[in-house]
Design an enzyme around this catalytic site. Structure first.
Site, PDB file in Angstrom:
ATOM      1  N   ARG A   1       0.734  -1.282   0.030  1.00  0.00           N
ATOM      2  CA  ARG A   1      -0.037   0.071   0.243  1.00  0.00           C
ATOM      3  C   ARG A   1       0.781   1.197  -0.072  1.00  0.00           C
ATOM      4  O   ARG A   1       2.066   0.930   0.385  1.00  0.00           O
ATOM      5  CB  ARG A   1      -0.808  -0.054   1.201  1.00  0.00           C
ATOM      6  CG  ARG A   1      -0.281   0.080   2.538  1.00  0.00           C
ATOM      7  CD  ARG A   1      -1.086  -0.333   3.769  1.00  0.00           C
ATOM      8  NE  ARG A   1      -0.123  -0.398   4.784  1.00  0.00           N
ATOM      9  CZ  ARG A   1      -0.379   0.033   6.134  1.00  0.00           C
ATOM     10  NH1 ARG A   1      -1.606   0.693   6.200  1.00  0.00           N
ATOM     11  NH2 ARG A   1       0.367  -0.066   7.015  1.00  0.00           N
TER      12      ARG A   1
ATOM     13  N   ASP B   1       9.482  -3.209   8.545  1.00  0.00           N
ATOM     14  CA  ASP B   1       8.065  -3.039   9.107  1.00  0.00           C
ATOM     15  C   ASP B   1       8.250  -2.867  10.684  1.00  0.00           C
ATOM     16  O   ASP B   1       7.401  -2.166  11.016  1.00  0.00           O
ATOM     17  CB  ASP B   1       7.087  -3.895   8.580  1.00  0.00           C
ATOM     18  CG  ASP B   1       7.464  -5.359   9.107  1.00  0.00           C
ATOM     19  OD1 ASP B   1       8.946  -5.661   9.243  1.00  0.00           O
ATOM     20  OD2 ASP B   1       6.560  -6.281   8.752  1.00  0.00           O
TER      21      ASP B   1
ATOM     22  N   SER C   1       9.699  -5.375   4.055  1.00  0.00           N
ATOM     23  CA  SER C   1       9.759  -6.401   5.392  1.00  0.00           C
ATOM     24  C   SER C   1      10.265  -7.334   4.954  1.00  0.00           C
ATOM     25  O   SER C   1      10.006  -8.730   5.350  1.00  0.00           O
ATOM     26  CB  SER C   1       8.249  -6.505   5.636  1.00  0.00           C
ATOM     27  OG  SER C   1       7.487  -5.465   5.943  1.00  0.00           O
TER      28      SER C   1
END
Length: 457
Positions: free
Chosen positions: A93, A190, A137
């Site tokens: 996103r 992340d 991540s």
């Protein structure tokens, strides 16, 4: 009729034997968890001392303890419009956030694709290039706060041609190809993003943990505890360390035949053992394998093993949490999920209860092992003993497993209290940092932008 009853009794006895064996092999009593935490601390120290742990996927060091080059975290003074791209096991996103400093904090935030236009509460000063924080991540060897080469893929990803490449350089090229005036200014994991977001809200935040599709942890380490660091220390005297704790393993981890088989058949055999025990990507698969054994050994669902029960990863962890947390008197949700996922019709209450018991064993082990990992971080920081000033310690947590699996979160937190004792546990706060990974990347982009402006001025 008597023969039928005897056959049924034997069937339930065999299914019960599989469950009891699972319970015994997954047992994680407090003393065992303390041994896991001690092993975690030992591996943390080894990773902080060894340069072999950085950039070498074949290193014998289990925890990479990656230096992130993030030596200071957001202060709350951050102002301006900043972007974040969040790429992880589940997320992909784009966010844009308008920061308003200490008074207004986050003025406005959106999560979608929208770079073509500003306005509507988002203001980019004329002539200023858009700046992006990139949450990536996966294990990366960082060379600066805005560059890093991919070490290996995790969470089931496998794009071999990207391994060894600078992910920031590749993303900047892609952005340029799209004709967008934007530059990646910060690269974070992340977990590091979640730590930044947690620190923005509470200055006592010292570590962050992701418990979602995958799992990881990051924390703030003193520079004098990082022997592998070369060169002058940063002014802050601290450094955020990305542990990559999913690769942890120890002889103290309670492994079963199901875990061994899952690992052997995975995309990354003999790696990420801790992650395969506690993360959302694997818990559902472990439960499926147990149910398959019950179907094969005890004809749990019928005389024939349901074909769908033999399909790897067909049972997701969100199915597990829905079945486990079913509060209906007849366990109707369990019955519905068995029908929906495996096409198993007309299950009796006893069968459904057995499925719930399997879910509980797998989830309990995962939650208790996650608690042991957090205990290891607190031990490394010296925060596992009561301080005279009762200093508060905050752990920021994000990820779908922690956020949505209520039993998991409660079990993890109660286990931590048992490990720490009430005196220390009363000063510990586990705080949900919802969507922290993306917000944290934008925050760090804003923070480092302001630092560079201060140097230029």
């Amino acid at each position: 009729m008597a023969r039928q009853r005897l056959r049924e009794a034997r069937r339930w006895a065999r299914a019960g034997a599989v469950l009891r064996d699972l319970q015994e092999r997954c047992a994680a009593p407090v003393e065992r968890l303390r041994q896991v935490a001690d092993a975690m601390v030992a591996e943390m120290r080894a990773g902080l001392a060894s340069n072999d742990s950085e950039g070498d996927s074949g290193s014998s060091v289990l925890l990479k303890m990656l230096v992130t080059y993030v030596d200071s975290l957001p202060s709350g003074d951050e102002k301006g419009l900043f972007y974040a791209l969040d790429l992880g096991g589940t997320n992909f996103r784009v966010l844009r956030i308008q920061f308003g400093g200490k008074e207004q904090r986050i003025v406005k935030q959106e999560s979608k694709t929208f770079i073509a236009s500003e306005g509507e509460g988002f203001y980019l000063p004329e002539g200023m290039q858009r700046q992006l924080g990139f949450t990536f991540s996966f294990p990366v060897k960082q060379n600066s706060v805005a560059s890093g080469t991919l070490i290996k893929w995790t969470k089931g990803f496998a794009i071999d041609e990207m391994v060894g490449k600078d992910v920031v350089a590749e993303l900047n090229k892609a952005i340029k190809r799209q004709g967008v005036d934007m530059e990646v200014t910060v690269l974070v994991n992340d977990t590091v993003g979640t730590l930044a977001a947690g620190r923005y809200v509470d200055n006592d935040t010292v570590a962050a943990v992701i418990l979602g599709t995958g799992t990881n942890a990051a924390y703030i380490e003193h520079m004098d505890s990082i022997p592998k660091w070369c060169g002058p220390p940063p002014e802050s005297g601290n450094m955020v360390i990305n542990m990559e704790w999913g690769n942890f393993r120890s002889t103290h981890l309670p492994l079963t035949e199901f875990d061994v088989a899952l690992d052997a058949e995975s995309l990354n055999p003999d790696e990420q053992i801790y992650e395969k025990l506690i993360s959302g990507m694997y818990m559902g698969e472990i439960v499926r394998r147990v149910l398959l054994k019950m179907a094969q050994d005890a004809s749990l669902f019928s005389d024939n093993v349901p074909l769908e029960l033999e399909v790897p990863y067909i049972l997701r962890t969100y199915h597990v949490l829905m079945m486990h947390q079913d509060t209906s008197p007849d366990l109707r949700t369990v019955g519905n999920k068995l029908k929906e996922v495996f096409r198993i019709e007309d299950t009796c209450f006893k069968t459904r209860k057995l499925v719930v018991d399997v879910c509980e064993v797998v989830a309990s082990r995962a939650a208790r092992l996650a608690a042991a990992g957090i205990h290891g971080i607190l031990k490394k920081l010296g925060r596992d003993v009561a301080s005279p000033d009762k200093q508060k310690t905050v752990i920021a947590v994000d990820g779908g497993v922690y956020k949505h699996y209520t039993f998991f979160a409660q079990c993890m937190e109660s286990t931590l209290r048992d490990l720490l004792g009430e005196g220390v546990a009363s000063s510990l706060v586990i705080k949900l940092a919802e969507d922290g990974s993306g917000t944290g990347a934008a925050l760090l982009s804003a923070s480092y932008s302001q630092r560079l402006q201060a140097v230029d001025d």
